[in-house]
Design a protein around this motif. Structure first.
Motif, PDB file in Angstrom:
ATOM      1  N   ALA A 197      24.197  66.231  59.099  1.00  0.00           N
ATOM      2  CA  ALA A 197      24.607  67.242  60.076  1.00  0.00           C
ATOM      3  C   ALA A 197      25.918  67.901  59.687  1.00  0.00           C
ATOM      4  N   LYS A 198      26.758  67.204  58.908  1.00  0.00           N
ATOM      5  CA  LYS A 198      28.000  67.880  58.547  1.00  0.00           C
ATOM      6  C   LYS A 198      27.861  68.653  57.244  1.00  0.00           C
ATOM      7  N   GLY A 199      26.675  68.666  56.687  1.00  0.00           N
ATOM      8  CA  GLY A 199      26.429  69.551  55.557  1.00  0.00           C
ATOM      9  C   GLY A 199      26.363  68.852  54.208  1.00  0.00           C
ATOM     10  N   ALA A 200      26.296  67.506  54.219  1.00  0.00           N
ATOM     11  CA  ALA A 200      26.177  66.809  52.939  1.00  0.00           C
ATOM     12  C   ALA A 200      24.791  67.060  52.356  1.00  0.00           C
ATOM     13  N   ARG A 201      24.740  67.281  51.044  1.00  0.00           N
ATOM     14  CA  ARG A 201      23.448  67.464  50.384  1.00  0.00           C
ATOM     15  C   ARG A 201      22.849  66.109  50.048  1.00  0.00           C
ATOM     16  N   GLU A 202      21.558  66.113  49.731  1.00  0.00           N
ATOM     17  CA  GLU A 202      20.842  64.843  49.573  1.00  0.00           C
ATOM     18  C   GLU A 202      21.492  63.846  48.602  1.00  0.00           C
ATOM     19  N   PRO A 203      21.913  64.265  47.392  1.00  0.00           N
ATOM     20  CA  PRO A 203      22.490  63.259  46.495  1.00  0.00           C
ATOM     21  C   PRO A 203      23.688  62.546  47.125  1.00  0.00           C
ATOM     22  N   ARG A 204      24.514  63.309  47.817  1.00  0.00           N
ATOM     23  CA  ARG A 204      25.668  62.705  48.470  1.00  0.00           C
ATOM     24  C   ARG A 204      25.220  61.792  49.602  1.00  0.00           C
ATOM     25  N   VAL A 205      24.230  62.239  50.360  1.00  0.00           N
ATOM     26  CA  VAL A 205      23.717  61.412  51.449  1.00  0.00           C
ATOM     27  C   VAL A 205      23.189  60.094  50.888  1.00  0.00           C
ATOM     28  N   ILE A 206      22.452  60.185  49.770  1.00  0.00           N
ATOM     29  CA  ILE A 206      21.823  58.992  49.207  1.00  0.00           C
ATOM     30  C   ILE A 206      22.865  58.025  48.638  1.00  0.00           C
ATOM     31  N   TYR A 207      23.778  58.561  47.811  1.00  0.00           N
ATOM     32  CA  TYR A 207      24.686  57.657  47.116  1.00  0.00           C
ATOM     33  C   TYR A 207      25.934  57.332  47.921  1.00  0.00           C
ATOM     34  N   ARG A 208      26.619  58.344  48.401  1.00  0.00           N
ATOM     35  CA  ARG A 208      27.883  58.096  49.086  1.00  0.00           C
ATOM     36  C   ARG A 208      27.685  57.378  50.412  1.00  0.00           C
ATOM     37  N   HIS A 209      26.671  57.808  51.155  1.00  0.00           N
ATOM     38  CA  HIS A 209      26.494  57.212  52.475  1.00  0.00           C
ATOM     39  C   HIS A 209      25.422  56.135  52.460  1.00  0.00           C
ATOM     40  N   GLY A 210      24.303  56.402  51.789  1.00  0.00           N
ATOM     41  CA  GLY A 210      23.191  55.454  51.806  1.00  0.00           C
ATOM     42  C   GLY A 210      23.452  54.220  50.969  1.00  0.00           C
ATOM     43  N   LEU A 211      23.564  54.431  49.674  1.00  0.00           N
ATOM     44  CA  LEU A 211      23.696  53.295  48.764  1.00  0.00           C
ATOM     45  C   LEU A 211      24.959  52.488  49.057  1.00  0.00           C
ATOM     46  N   ARG A 212      26.016  53.196  49.406  1.00  0.00           N
ATOM     47  CA  ARG A 212      27.272  52.516  49.691  1.00  0.00           C
ATOM     48  C   ARG A 212      27.083  51.491  50.814  1.00  0.00           C
ATOM     49  N   ASN A 213      26.265  51.819  51.810  1.00  0.00           N
ATOM     50  CA  ASN A 213      26.016  50.876  52.892  1.00  0.00           C
ATOM     51  C   ASN A 213      24.967  49.846  52.517  1.00  0.00           C
ATOM     52  N   ALA A 214      24.026  50.244  51.665  1.00  0.00           N
ATOM     53  CA  ALA A 214      22.993  49.301  51.239  1.00  0.00           C
ATOM     54  C   ALA A 214      23.598  48.217  50.348  1.00  0.00           C
ATOM     55  N   LEU A 215      24.814  48.456  49.842  1.00  0.00           N
ATOM     56  CA  LEU A 215      25.469  47.465  48.987  1.00  0.00           C
ATOM     57  C   LEU A 215      25.708  46.154  49.722  1.00  0.00           C
ATOM     58  N   LEU A 216      25.827  46.210  51.041  1.00  0.00           N
ATOM     59  CA  LEU A 216      26.096  44.975  51.778  1.00  0.00           C
ATOM     60  C   LEU A 216      24.963  43.971  51.577  1.00  0.00           C
ATOM     61  N   PRO A 217      23.725  44.304  51.951  1.00  0.00           N
ATOM     62  CA  PRO A 217      22.645  43.346  51.677  1.00  0.00           C
ATOM     63  C   PRO A 217      22.417  43.133  50.180  1.00  0.00           C
ATOM     64  N   LEU A 218      22.691  44.164  49.390  1.00  0.00           N
ATOM     65  CA  LEU A 218      22.470  44.024  47.947  1.00  0.00           C
ATOM     66  C   LEU A 218      23.391  42.975  47.333  1.00  0.00           C
ATOM     67  N   THR A 219      24.610  42.898  47.839  1.00  0.00           N
ATOM     68  CA  THR A 219      25.551  41.921  47.295  1.00  0.00           C
ATOM     69  C   THR A 219      24.975  40.516  47.374  1.00  0.00           C
ATOM     70  N   THR A 220      24.427  40.178  48.538  1.00  0.00           N
ATOM     71  CA  THR A 220      23.818  38.862  48.704  1.00  0.00           C
ATOM     72  C   THR A 220      22.701  38.670  47.683  1.00  0.00           C
ATOM     73  N   GLY A 221      21.869  39.676  47.568  1.00  0.00           N
ATOM     74  CA  GLY A 221      20.739  39.587  46.649  1.00  0.00           C
ATOM     75  C   GLY A 221      21.188  39.420  45.209  1.00  0.00           C
ATOM     76  N   ILE A 222      22.207  40.177  44.832  1.00  0.00           N
ATOM     77  CA  ILE A 222      22.686  40.098  43.452  1.00  0.00           C
ATOM     78  C   ILE A 222      23.291  38.726  43.189  1.00  0.00           C
ATOM     79  N   GLY A 223      23.993  38.181  44.170  1.00  0.00           N
ATOM     80  CA  GLY A 223      24.557  36.841  44.019  1.00  0.00           C
ATOM     81  C   GLY A 223      23.456  35.811  43.807  1.00  0.00           C
ATOM     82  N   LEU A 224      22.451  35.861  44.678  1.00  0.00           N
ATOM     83  CA  LEU A 224      21.337  34.916  44.550  1.00  0.00           C
ATOM     84  C   LEU A 224      20.655  35.078  43.205  1.00  0.00           C
ATOM     85  N   SER A 225      20.509  36.333  42.810  1.00  0.00           N
ATOM     86  CA  SER A 225      19.843  36.620  41.553  1.00  0.00           C
ATOM     87  C   SER A 225      20.645  36.069  40.370  1.00  0.00           C
ATOM     88  N   THR A 226      21.969  36.131  40.485  1.00  0.00           N
ATOM     89  CA  THR A 226      22.802  35.568  39.425  1.00  0.00           C
ATOM     90  C   THR A 226      22.562  34.064  39.304  1.00  0.00           C
TER      91      THR A 226
END
Ligand SMILES: Nc1ncnc2c1ncn2[C@@H]1O[C@H](COP(=O)(O)OP(=O)(O)OP(=O)(O)O)[C@@H](O)[C@H]1O
Ligand code: SF4
Ligand SMILES: [Mg+2]
Lengths: 320, 334
Positions: free
Chosen positions: A224-253
């Motif tokens: 709504a504030k005008g971010a384009r898809e790549p920014r939405v995906i990486y800056r906002h999306g992936l950045r927040n998905a990192l929380l569950p990912l951290t656990t997964g990466i740890g377990l995977s290690t």
């Protein structure tokens, strides 16, 4: 509007986590101690062979402290482990610490390279799948994941070894290598083997976490504030998905660490896994003990590292 | 009449499979003059959010799609623009805030970064100036110690403060229109009043037009000059605030007015319109309010009432009241 999350709270959080690790380490040591006592086979016979006389065996037991009362053995054991005094190999009398010090870097190297490859391929695959949900790309990634899960790593390792080392001669057949480039050359195939299942796992996890995050209100706000898809995906999306990912990466290690045992055997490269396997087949209790303890300390360490990463990734932890 | 800033004309939105679509918004039309304030009121599920999201083309597609109508902003039909041009309009020309202040801000980005991002997306402004602008904006929406709060994260703010941050973020590029979808519903009453007060004040100082969505007519009356009443995905009445309160023409609007709590009220329970909103898209024939209407006649079940004009500032879609007002009411061409 209470605490703004300065360094003080963060340091306290870390200290707490460290304190948490102490009982874990003690528990691990205790379990190793118990396991070593109930393991079948007499270490003295194992060390000296069937032909040893009772006197020789008795002498050996005395020397190794195996005749002391159990509680004293326990205290000696814990103390020895905590001071990194792992004793000497029963087979060749080398210092266990030196054996570990020689082998450990190879295992760490394998784990790190495998993780870099796994995360480096897994996350983009997951992003691709999530942004093309139920389309061809998503299905392709799903197929790849299934393959990654289905193929046992020792089998894949053997396959890669036969194809790229034996037949094509692109990679060395065994050993760990000397110097950075040679070592990277040696570690590549084993790491790729471990990385496949990692990429499959992290890819799936990234897809799931991202899709969940994409449904959140703040993603709509970003658009709504005008971010384009790549920014939405990486800056906002992936950045927040990192929380569950951290656990997964740890377990995977952690999984990589145990997976490295088979891989080190297949590729016949030095490492803690290989050291442990040969120690077990030779009933070299001192080495087994030291190896298991180091392995466990590693697990504790990775957990601590994960906590550290959480702090970086999730501002909410910093203030609580 | 002045040229409208926003003109929504005969908008329809569908969800679900194309073969068997559910029409959740149907034939919605209204206008917002420059710097004007218009409210949309209606019960839950009446299509208010879908209508407002359509304006910015933020309906996620699939499952939803705009199937008909025009959304003219400054004379340009936004629905004709290529998708890639919408981000330039969002946040710069038309900004939007949402109902859930607790979840509408990115939890892992600082407040300063999030408001700053809104500027960065639309304006070339050096970092230092941007920072000043963010601080100024936070001060304007009443955040105490704005400079000190730039590095705070959303979870360090209360709900009311977060909604203020949302408002600051929405207004930081001086949009011509602010769409506020139930901005106060999730807040408790005193905070609600403060935030409404703020919106009122900002409207006057910044000259921003407002589209305020609420299920509470009282809230809309506080801020807006005109009201659009929605029911089951359609506009059933549209009028200036005065006419709505003095002389509501649609039975549904009358029901809504009766259910507003009054200070001198000594009834134990508030009036509630009997029955419930029909499922979106389930009314295929006749008046969508038929099931719950106390004025209904046989004709209502058969034919969908068109919009009738009740004087220059009021329109409503009801056979019976249009018939009663007889001479004044005439069918408005759709
Ligand atoms: N993703 C979706 N898929 C299918 N139907 C949907 C979807 N989103 C909304 N709808 C339907 O559209 C209709 C209108 O929803 P909308 O959110 O616009 O209502 P609203 O007036 O904003 O209600 P509220 O006051 O609860 O916010 C509802 O009946 C809802 O079921
Ligand atoms: S048209 Fe008929 S059913 Fe519909 S609101 Fe008017 S009186 Fe009621
Ligand atoms: Mg809504």
């Amino acid at each position: 509007m209470r605490d703004l999350g300065g360094g003080k709270t963060m340091a306290r959080y870390l200290l707490l986590r460290l304190a948490d690790a102490v009982p874990t380490i003690l528990l691990v040591l205790t379990l190793v101690f118990i396991a070593m006592r109930i393991l079948p086979g007499d270490p003295a016979i194992a060390a000296l062979g069937d032909m040893a006389t009772p006197e020789q065996l008795e002498l050996f037991r005395e020397k190794m402290g195996l005749n002391a009362p159990l509680w004293l053995q326990y205290i000696n054991f814990v103390w020895g482990m905590l001071t990194l005094d792992f004793g000497r190999s029963l087979m060749n009398n080398q210092s266990v610490l030196a054996l570990i010090a020689y082998n450990l870097p190879y295992t760490i190297e394998l784990t790190i390279v495998a993780m870099i490859l796994g995360v480096g391929f897994g996350i983009p695959l997951g992003v691709l799948a999530a942004t093309h949900r139920n389309k061809a790309a998503d299905n392709a990634v799903r197929g790849f994941s299934l393959l990654g899960y289905a193929v046992p790593d020792f089998y894949l390792g053997a396959l890669l070894l036969i194809t790229f080392s034996l037949n094509l001669g692109w990679f060395p057949i065994n050993g760990g290598g000397e110097g950075f480039f040679d070592r990277m050359h040696h570690v590549f195939l084993p790491a790729v083997t471990l990385a496949l299942v990692k990429a499959a796992f992290i890819g799936r996890l990234t897809r799931t976490s991202l899709l969940e995050v994409f449904g959140k209100d703040y993603i709509r706000t970003a658009r709504a504030k005008g971010a384009r898809e790549p920014r939405v995906i990486y800056r906002h999306g992936l950045r927040n998905a990192l929380l569950p990912l951290t656990t997964g990466i740890g377990l995977s290690t952690l999984a990589t660490l145990s997976g490295s045992v088979a891989i080190e055997l297949v590729f016949n490269r030095p490492g803690i896994g290989k050291l442990l396997i040969s120690a077990i087949s030779e009933r070299d209790y001192a080495v087994i003990q030291g190896g298991v303890v180091i392995f466990s300390l590693f697990v504790v360490l990775i957990n601590l590292l994960m906590d550290l990463v959480y702090i970086v990734v999730d501002p909410r932890i910093r203030v609580q | 009449m002045t040229v409208p800033l926003l003109k929504v004309d005969n908008l329809a939105v569908e969800f679900g499979p194309k073969a068997n679509p559910i029409r959740v918004v149907d034939g919605v039309s209204f206008e917002i003059p420059p710097a004007g304030a218009v409210g949309i009121v209606g019960e839950s599920g009446s299509g208010k959010s879908i209508t407002s999201l359509s304006i910015l083309r933020l309906i996620s597609e699939p499952p939803g799609r705009i199937v008909q109508g025009r959304i003219e902003f400054n004379g340009v039909n936004l629905l004709d623009l290529p998708r890639s041009e919408m981000p330039d309009i969002r946040g710069r020309d038309i900004a939007m805030i949402f109902q859930e202040p607790m979840s509408s801000l990115n939890p892992v980005m600082t407040i300063g970064d999030q408001i700053g991002e809104a500027i960065k997306l639309h304006e070339d402004m050096p970092g230092e100036k941007r920072r000043e602008r963010v601080i100024e904006m936070l001060r304007l929406v009443g955040i105490p110690d704005p400079a000190g709060r730039l590095d705070s994260y959303p979870h360090q703010f209360s709900g009311g403060m977060r909604q203020r941050v949302m408002i600051a973020m929405a207004l930081v590029c001086n949009p011509k229109l602010l769409i506020a979808d139930e901005p106060t519903t999730a807040l408790d009453v005193t905070i609600q009043a403060q935030v409404l007060d703020l919106m009122h004040k900002l409207r006057r100082t910044l000259n921003t037009a407002v589209l305020l969505i609420s299920h509470d007519l009282g809230v809309i009356a506080d801020v807006c000059e005109r009201v659009v009443v929605m029911y089951a995905g359609r506009v059933v009445e549209e009028a200036d605030i005065r006419s709505i309160f003095r002389n509501p023409q649609h039975p549904y609007t009358r029901g809504l007015l009766q259910s507003i709590p009054k200070l001198d009220d000594d009834r134990d329970r508030l009036y509630q319109i009997p029955g419930s909103v029909p499922l979106a898209g389930s009314v295929k024939k006749g008046c969508p309010f038929y099931q719950r209407c106390s004025l209904r006649i046989d004709k209502c079940a058969q034919e969908m009432p068109p919009m009738f004009s009740f004087g220059p500032d009021q329109r409503a879609a009801c056979w019976v009241t249009a018939g009663q007002a007889d001479a004044k009411a005439k069918e408005v061409a759709l």
